[in-house]
Every structure is written in C-alpha cells, then in structure tokens.
Design an enzyme around this catalytic site. Structure first.
Site, PDB file in Angstrom:
ATOM      1  N   ASP A  50       0.881  -1.167   0.000  1.00 42.02           N
ATOM      2  CA  ASP A  50       0.000   0.000   0.000  1.00 42.02           C
ATOM      3  C   ASP A  50       0.921   1.220   0.000  1.00 42.02           C
ATOM      4  O   ASP A  50       1.432   1.608   1.049  1.00 42.02           O
ATOM      5  CB  ASP A  50      -0.907   0.000   1.232  1.00 42.02           C
ATOM      6  CG  ASP A  50      -1.754   1.257   1.317  1.00 42.02           C
ATOM      7  OD1 ASP A  50      -2.212   1.741   0.263  1.00 42.02           O
ATOM      8  OD2 ASP A  50      -1.953   1.764   2.440  1.00 42.02           O
ATOM      9  N   GLU A 104      -1.284  -1.387  -4.710  1.00 40.93           N
ATOM     10  CA  GLU A 104      -2.497  -0.607  -4.942  1.00 40.93           C
ATOM     11  C   GLU A 104      -2.210   0.492  -5.957  1.00 40.93           C
ATOM     12  O   GLU A 104      -1.151   1.119  -5.939  1.00 40.93           O
ATOM     13  CB  GLU A 104      -2.983   0.008  -3.624  1.00 40.93           C
ATOM     14  CG  GLU A 104      -4.354   0.627  -3.736  1.00 40.93           C
ATOM     15  CD  GLU A 104      -4.898   1.051  -2.390  1.00 40.93           C
ATOM     16  OE1 GLU A 104      -5.081   2.273  -2.208  1.00 40.93           O
ATOM     17  OE2 GLU A 104      -5.136   0.175  -1.542  1.00 40.93           O
ATOM     18  N   ASP A 156      -2.431   1.039   7.376  1.00 41.34           N
ATOM     19  CA  ASP A 156      -1.578   0.858   6.188  1.00 41.34           C
ATOM     20  C   ASP A 156      -1.205  -0.603   5.992  1.00 41.34           C
ATOM     21  O   ASP A 156      -1.205  -1.109   4.868  1.00 41.34           O
ATOM     22  CB  ASP A 156      -0.323   1.725   6.302  1.00 41.34           C
ATOM     23  CG  ASP A 156      -0.640   3.209   6.287  1.00 41.34           C
ATOM     24  OD1 ASP A 156      -1.362   3.649   5.372  1.00 41.34           O
ATOM     25  OD2 ASP A 156      -0.179   3.932   7.188  1.00 41.34           O
TER      26      ASP A 156
END
Length: 178
Positions: free
Chosen positions: A7, A67, A139
């Site tokens: 991420d 992502e 996160d």
C-alpha cells in the site's frame, strides 16, 4: 505461493506478506516503512526503495501486488503518491517479481464484499480472514488486503489464461457464440 502486498504512501508505505496454499491463506508478516513527514523527496523515495528491496530479500515472495494511485483533489499529493508508488514498483521489479496492480475499490470488494468499505471494515475483515489476534494498523491492513485480493484474483486469471486459447477463432453474433 508467497505474496507481498504493498500500500504505497510517501509518509508511510504499508506492506503485508501472506502465503496461499490451495484455498487457505496464512499470515506471514506486515508493517510499515516510514519515511517521515519532511525532508527532501529523493532520500524519502530511497527509504521506500531500500525497504521493499529488503522485504523481498527477507520473505522471498513469488509475486507482488500493489495498490493503484488514488487520484484526489490535490494534484501535488497525487504526484507525490505516484512517485512513492514508482519507487515501490522499481524495488519489486528489481527483485525480479511480477507485479499486479489493483484499485482500492477492487481490494475492498475482494476483502469486504463492497467497493465502498471503510478502512475499519478492511482492518476487521483482514484480521478475520487471516485469523490475526488483533487488528493490524490501517496501512498494513490495506497492504494485506492487496495481497488477499491478488491471492483470490490469481486463480481466476490463471483459469482465464487456460481458457483463452480455446476461445480464439470463436465469433459472437447477437450476443451468442457462433
């Protein structure tokens, strides 16, 4: 198959490592790579690059997933996030890993069942799916969600790859195969 999920973020990049054996998922590790809130951009990007390179060396994943950039109202923030993401992808490719990319909506859909899920819902479902004793940080949970999304998508993509050659030469007419 060991999957490294990322991420990306300029201040904090989340990571999650899971193993998929058949239909079972097993938690291996998760956490964050922190670059701080100030300072020059290039050294902060190097922290991300070095951190992910070390993760790949430590956990020896078979593949990685990251992502996609979320485009928000502030173009400068979007550009900075894109650079952090670029540093992460560079590290993954430098470690000879295949890199799959998923949108936040795809990850939320795969983990929670709705693309509009809140961060707390993602944390809760990641914890349940991986049978964690507590909730991971946001996160790390997002990164684990990316890895879970890839674990679930990987089988479908592999199946499509085996079916696709068989479909070559077929034609559609009025919505039906002919």
């Amino acid at each position: 198959m060991i999957i490294l999920g990322i991420d990306p973020g300029l201040r904090t990049t989340g990571f999650g490592v899971i193993e998929k054996q058949g239909s079972k998922l097993r938690y291996i590790a998760s956490g964050t790579i922190a670059t701080g809130t100030g300072g020059a951009l290039p050294p902060r990007l190097k922290i991300i690059l070095d951190g992910i390179t070390e993760l790949a060396r430590t956990y020896q994943p078979h593949c990685a997933a990251i992502e996609k950039v979320f485009v928000n109202m502030n173009p400068e923030s979007t550009l900075l996030l894109g650079q952090a993401r670029g540093a992460a992808i560079t590290a993954l490719v430098g470690a000879d890993l295949g890199v799959a990319e998923y949108s936040a909506t795809q990850v939320k859909q795969a983990v929670v069942g709705t693309g509009k899920a809140a961060k707390a819902q993602v944390q809760d479902m990641v914890s349940r799916l991986l049978m964690l004793p507590g909730l991971p940080g946001t996160d790390a949970a997002d990164a684990l969600g990316v890895a879970i999304c890839h674990a679930n998508s990987h089988d479908a993509l592999a199946l499509l790859g085996t079916v696709s050659p068989q479909l070559q030469g077929l034609r559609m007419k009025r919505g039906r195969l002919v």
